[in-house]
Design an enzyme around this catalytic site. Structure first.
Site, PDB file in Angstrom:
ATOM      1  N   THR A 287      11.987 -16.526  -3.840  1.00 42.63           N
ATOM      2  CA  THR A 287      12.159 -16.791  -2.580  1.00 42.63           C
ATOM      3  C   THR A 287      13.418 -17.976  -2.409  1.00 42.63           C
ATOM      4  OG1 THR A 287      11.624 -18.293   0.090  1.00 42.63           O
ATOM      5  CG2 THR A 287      11.048 -19.496  -1.460  1.00 42.63           C
TER       6      THR A 287
ATOM      7  N   HIS B 146      15.816 -10.507   6.098  1.00 43.93           N
ATOM      8  CA  HIS B 146      16.544 -10.723   5.198  1.00 43.93           C
ATOM      9  C   HIS B 146      16.120  -9.860   4.007  1.00 43.93           C
ATOM     10  CE1 HIS B 146      16.957 -14.931   2.484  1.00 43.93           C
ATOM     11  NE2 HIS B 146      18.102 -13.908   1.542  1.00 43.93           N
TER      12      HIS B 146
ATOM     13  N   GLU C  60      19.402 -12.231   7.497  1.00 47.32           N
ATOM     14  CA  GLU C  60      20.079 -13.099   6.556  1.00 47.32           C
ATOM     15  C   GLU C  60      20.335 -12.428   4.929  1.00 47.32           C
ATOM     16  OE1 GLU C  60      17.341 -16.345   7.704  1.00 47.32           O
ATOM     17  OE2 GLU C  60      16.552 -15.175   6.047  1.00 47.32           O
TER      18      GLU C  60
ATOM     19  N   ARG D 184       0.551  -0.757  -0.029  1.00 47.18           N
ATOM     20  CA  ARG D 184      -0.094  -0.188  -0.014  1.00 47.18           C
ATOM     21  C   ARG D 184       1.361   1.074   0.300  1.00 47.18           C
ATOM     22  NH1 ARG D 184      -5.872  -1.037   0.959  1.00 47.18           N
ATOM     23  NH2 ARG D 184      -5.479   1.424   1.121  1.00 47.18           N
TER      24      ARG D 184
ATOM     25  N   HIS E  59      12.713 -23.263   6.765  1.00 46.80           N
ATOM     26  CA  HIS E  59      12.230 -23.138   4.615  1.00 46.80           C
ATOM     27  C   HIS E  59      10.518 -23.889   5.709  1.00 46.80           C
ATOM     28  CE1 HIS E  59      12.045 -20.850   0.998  1.00 46.80           C
ATOM     29  NE2 HIS E  59      11.252 -21.900   1.272  1.00 46.80           N
TER      30      HIS E  59
ATOM     31  N   HIS F  27      10.266  -6.298  -0.150  1.00 49.40           N
ATOM     32  CA  HIS F  27       9.797  -6.142   1.347  1.00 49.40           C
ATOM     33  C   HIS F  27      10.465  -5.892   2.320  1.00 49.40           C
ATOM     34  CE1 HIS F  27      12.272  -9.460   0.982  1.00 49.40           C
ATOM     35  NE2 HIS F  27      11.922 -10.485   0.183  1.00 49.40           N
TER      36      HIS F  27
ATOM     37  N   HIS G 290       6.582 -17.073   6.914  1.00 48.91           N
ATOM     38  CA  HIS G 290       5.817 -17.005   6.393  1.00 48.91           C
ATOM     39  C   HIS G 290       4.495 -17.915   6.615  1.00 48.91           C
ATOM     40  CE1 HIS G 290       3.806 -17.135   2.404  1.00 48.91           C
ATOM     41  NE2 HIS G 290       2.628 -18.775   2.743  1.00 48.91           N
TER      42      HIS G 290
ATOM     43  N   ARG H 188      16.992  -7.628   0.801  1.00 53.49           N
ATOM     44  CA  ARG H 188      17.063  -7.880  -1.357  1.00 53.49           C
ATOM     45  C   ARG H 188      17.750  -6.733  -1.400  1.00 53.49           C
ATOM     46  NH1 ARG H 188      13.359 -12.704   0.347  1.00 53.49           N
ATOM     47  NH2 ARG H 188      14.247 -14.481  -0.304  1.00 53.49           N
TER      48      ARG H 188
END
Length: 237
Positions: free
Chosen positions: A100, A43, A70, A18, A190, A50, A214, A45
């Site tokens: 991912t 994590h 990470e 948003r 994971h 994110h 997740h 990137r």
């Protein structure tokens, strides 16, 4: 007791959808710690789709449990980690376009590179962990890099467990036994979830930490964040 580190990437994904600051990732990190989580994982990137690099800095003064960052040790990532000095850095060989994390390091092929990177982090007092597949030669290779810990990539276990094949845990148990004999700490993450975490924990000797994002966030939509964290902590006892 195995520590629970909550990966908050999905909270940042929701915020970014948003363009504002709701939900606030720093507040969420403070809340999961208050609810009993023993660590916070992020994590970032390169595309910051994110968690943003600024989030990593903003979280530093608010994470009073274990702070785990990470990522793939590109120059920008390394500079950030060395400045923030989290409790732990987990090295993940994800490509720029990976949705991912989908594979562990080839610790034999990349031994020289990993030795150099890990030594830099350890010289700065940062505990190191390497994301690896449950393959014995990769555990042996990890030992040669000088890392403190490994993080076992658990997607294969989760897939087999969902199919009813509990023997899918065997490679992980073997790798954990080997890692422990070599003096390596053992983390995992994971696709671990409330459905499979207790079985995984019961069959993993000397498991120090699990990083879950997740599934935990998805489960919290139905059951509530505080309740879900308590459920994980109970299953990890």
């Amino acid at each position: 007791m195995t520590k629970l580190s909550v990966n908050i990437n999905k909270i940042a994904t929701l915020r970014n959808s948003r363009g504002g600051d709701l939900p606030n990732v720093v507040q969420f990190a403070k809340d999961v710690q208050r609810f009993g989580a023993e660590g916070v994982t992020i994590h970032p990137r390169p595309d910051e789709r994110h968690i943003r690099y600024q989030d990593a800095y903003d979280l530093k003064p608010e994470v009073y449990t274990e702070y785990n960052i990470e990522g793939n040790p590109i120059d920008k990532f390394m500079a950030m980690v060395l400045e923030i000095k989290p409790t732990q850095v987990t090295l993940v060989p994800d490509s720029v376009d990976a949705l991912t994390s989908n594979a562990g390091w080839d610790t034999v092929k990349h031994k020289g590179f990993l030795i150099e990177v890990i030594q830099e982090f350890k010289n700065n007092g940062i505990r190191t962990s390497i994301f690896v597949d449950p393959v014995l030669k990769q555990i042996e290779g990890a030992k040669e890099t000088g890392t403190d810990r490994i993080e076992l990539y658990t997607e294969a276990f989760a897939d087999e467990y969902n199919l009813g094949n509990k023997k899918g845990i065997l490679p992980y148990t073997e790798c954990a036994d080997l890692a422990d004999s070599l003096g390596l700490g053992i983390n995992a993450g994971h696709d671990l979830s409330l459905d499979n975490i207790q079985f995984f924990k019961e069959n993993m000797p000397n498991l120090l930490e699990v990083s879950i994002g997740h599934a935990l966030i998805s489960e919290s939509l139905y059951l509530g964040v505080e309740n879900v964290i308590q459920m994980y902590l109970q299953k990890l006892k």
